[in-house]
Design an enzyme around this catalytic site. Structure first.
Site, PDB file in Angstrom:
ATOM      1  N   HIS A  84      45.703  45.490  31.716  1.00 49.39           N
ATOM      2  CA  HIS A  84      44.678  44.754  32.465  1.00 49.39           C
ATOM      3  C   HIS A  84      44.598  43.305  32.005  1.00 49.39           C
ATOM      4  O   HIS A  84      44.892  42.999  30.859  1.00 49.39           O
ATOM      5  CB  HIS A  84      43.308  45.414  32.262  1.00 49.39           C
ATOM      6  CG  HIS A  84      43.250  46.828  32.760  1.00 49.39           C
ATOM      7  ND1 HIS A  84      43.164  47.900  31.915  1.00 49.39           N
ATOM      8  CD2 HIS A  84      43.301  47.336  34.005  1.00 49.39           C
ATOM      9  CE1 HIS A  84      43.130  49.029  32.635  1.00 49.39           C
ATOM     10  NE2 HIS A  84      43.226  48.707  33.910  1.00 49.39           N
ATOM     11  N   GLY A  85      44.175  42.441  32.886  1.00 44.75           N
ATOM     12  CA  GLY A  85      44.026  41.017  32.548  1.00 44.75           C
ATOM     13  C   GLY A  85      45.341  40.279  32.718  1.00 44.75           C
ATOM     14  O   GLY A  85      46.345  40.871  33.116  1.00 44.75           O
TER      15      GLY A  85
ATOM     16  N   VAL B  32      43.711  45.740  41.637  1.00 43.76           N
ATOM     17  CA  VAL B  32      43.685  44.293  41.369  1.00 43.76           C
ATOM     18  C   VAL B  32      42.257  43.880  41.030  1.00 43.76           C
ATOM     19  O   VAL B  32      41.335  44.155  41.809  1.00 43.76           O
ATOM     20  CB  VAL B  32      44.127  43.493  42.621  1.00 43.76           C
ATOM     21  CG1 VAL B  32      44.257  42.007  42.271  1.00 43.76           C
ATOM     22  CG2 VAL B  32      45.427  44.024  43.199  1.00 43.76           C
TER      23      VAL B  32
ATOM     24  N   ASP C  52      35.950  53.115  38.920  1.00 45.90           N
ATOM     25  CA  ASP C  52      37.148  52.761  38.160  1.00 45.90           C
ATOM     26  C   ASP C  52      36.917  53.011  36.657  1.00 45.90           C
ATOM     27  O   ASP C  52      35.890  52.578  36.109  1.00 45.90           O
ATOM     28  CB  ASP C  52      37.405  51.261  38.423  1.00 45.90           C
ATOM     29  CG  ASP C  52      38.749  50.784  37.941  1.00 45.90           C
ATOM     30  OD1 ASP C  52      39.693  51.585  37.905  1.00 45.90           O
ATOM     31  OD2 ASP C  52      38.857  49.581  37.607  1.00 45.90           O
TER      32      ASP C  52
ATOM     33  N   HIS D   9      47.820  50.237  37.727  1.00 46.73           N
ATOM     34  CA  HIS D   9      46.709  49.425  37.206  1.00 46.73           C
ATOM     35  C   HIS D   9      47.252  48.092  36.717  1.00 46.73           C
ATOM     36  O   HIS D   9      48.463  47.919  36.559  1.00 46.73           O
ATOM     37  CB  HIS D   9      46.035  50.164  36.037  1.00 46.73           C
ATOM     38  CG  HIS D   9      45.098  51.233  36.498  1.00 46.73           C
ATOM     39  ND1 HIS D   9      43.742  51.172  36.328  1.00 46.73           N
ATOM     40  CD2 HIS D   9      45.344  52.396  37.161  1.00 46.73           C
ATOM     41  CE1 HIS D   9      43.173  52.251  36.849  1.00 46.73           C
ATOM     42  NE2 HIS D   9      44.127  53.008  37.358  1.00 46.73           N
TER      43      HIS D   9
ATOM     44  N   THR E 116      47.354  42.307  38.407  1.00 48.56           N
ATOM     45  CA  THR E 116      47.326  40.848  38.232  1.00 48.56           C
ATOM     46  C   THR E 116      48.451  40.421  37.296  1.00 48.56           C
ATOM     47  O   THR E 116      48.542  40.934  36.173  1.00 48.56           O
ATOM     48  CB  THR E 116      45.965  40.410  37.621  1.00 48.56           C
ATOM     49  OG1 THR E 116      44.942  40.709  38.558  1.00 48.56           O
ATOM     50  CG2 THR E 116      45.967  38.911  37.294  1.00 48.56           C
TER      51      THR E 116
HETATM   52  P1  13P Z   1      43.807  43.581  36.692  1.00 46.50           P
HETATM   53  O1  13P Z   1      42.435  43.081  36.352  1.00 46.50           O
HETATM   54  O2  13P Z   1      44.790  43.250  35.635  1.00 46.50           O
HETATM   55  O3  13P Z   1      44.255  43.129  38.042  1.00 46.50           O
HETATM   56  O4  13P Z   1      43.720  45.161  36.726  1.00 46.50           O
HETATM   57  C1  13P Z   1      42.750  45.798  37.500  1.00 46.50           C
HETATM   58  C2  13P Z   1      42.746  47.243  37.249  1.00 46.50           C
HETATM   59  O5  13P Z   1      43.743  47.843  36.938  1.00 46.50           O
HETATM   60  C3  13P Z   1      41.464  47.951  37.415  1.00 46.50           C
HETATM   61  O6  13P Z   1      41.553  49.294  37.080  1.00 46.50           O
END
Ligand code: 13P
EC number: 4.1.2.29
Length: 282
Positions: free
Chosen positions: A179-180, A230, A82, A207, A210
């Site tokens: 992200h996050g 996720v 990733d 992406h 979450t």
């Molecule tokens: P989250 O941590 O926000 O779920 O995103 C994960 C992600 O996109 C990893 O590439």
């Protein structure tokens, strides 16, 4: 039974209106939770390791874990790298047995991004490994800083340029995701996603899932998303459950302490498999 060829699997998801969830893991307990949940649900999933995890655990450990997970799941848990920022890390991952890699050149100018993707595609396709690229900028509040305004959104033109120049297998597009945990409810640009989906032939990747409401994730799947990433939701479930376990009693047996933590993460993984309509696919 689905074609177990990597490209075939994600294209099948795209065609049949489900998404393959990609779960970030940081240790063996999260990894076990993902593999067990996938097996229970009969779902194809990715186990995803980002640069921080790979550089901390070591690419050889991550490669070996992926091989075991693939075997244990009869070929439905796929090892994915990733957000690699460097071509060299992709090469190392491929040499260590990864089946899918993401080269993230989104912080570079488009032409430089395209050049990096081309280099990885050339190396990966020779070995049967698939490649994901990114346009727009998917940042976030954790590792990558924050953003303002619309400069993080991808565009149809960039998507077409990237796909036609590189022969890449899937594409992550900035559509208002990050992200996050989101500080405010996210504004996901479904219209932009739909336009990109109509303009390029490759499956698209979401992406920062979450904190995106489940119905919005499903709307994304309807409009071309075939892989849903996720991470934070699993890690926060892990840490919260660990706190609960630590409060219960003084326990120095790491296995008995972490088994209920794994089970909590496993329940969360199943929830996301269901959101992606990925269960019962083999
Ligand atoms: P989250 O941590 O926000 O779920 O995103 C994960 C992600 O996109 C990893 O590439």
């Amino acid at each position: 039974m689905y074609n177990n060829n990597m490209k075939g699997l994600i294209e099948t998801a795209n065609r049949e209106g489900f998404a393959i969830p990609a779960f970030n893991y940081s240790d063996i307990w999260e990894l076990l939770a993902i593999v067990e949940a996938a097996r229970d649900r009969k779902a194809p999933v990715y186990i995803a390791s980002n640069s921080l995890v790979v550089n901390t655990l070591g690419i050889d450990y991550c490669g070996a874990l992926g091989k075991v997970a693939y075997k244990e799941s009869h070929g439905y848990v796929l090892n994915h790298l990733d957000h690699a920022m460097e071509v060299d890390l992709c090469r190392k991952a491929i040499d260590s047995g990864y089946m899918s890699v993401m080269i993230d050149g989104s912080l570079k100018e488009l032409m430089e991004n395209i050049a990096m993707v081309k280099e990885v595609v050339r190396y990966a396709h020779d070995k049967g490994v698939i490649v994901e690229a990114e346009i727009g900028k998917i940042r976030g509040s954790n590792e990558e800083g924050t953003y303002t305004g619309n400069e993080y959104l991808g565009s149809v033109e960039e998507a077409v340029a990237m796909v036609s120049a590189t022969n890449v297998d899937s594409l992550a597009v900035g559509i208002g995701n990050a992200h996050g945990f989101y500080k405010q409810p996210p504004h996901i640009h479904i219209d932009l996603l739909r336009d990109v989906h109509h303009a390029v032939s490759v499956p698209l990747v979401l992406h920062g899932s979450t904190g995106i409401p489940y119905e919005t994730v499903r709307a994304c799947i309807k409009n071309g998303i075939a892989k849903v990433n996720v991470g934070t939701m699993l890690h926060s479930t892990y840490v919260k459950q660990l706190r609960i376990e630590l409060e219960k009693k003084e326990d120095y047996n790491v296995v008995t302490l972490l088994t209920p933590v794994k089970d909590a993460v496993k329940a969360m993984v199943k929830e996301w498999i269901d959101v992606c309509y990925a269960g019962g696919r083999y």
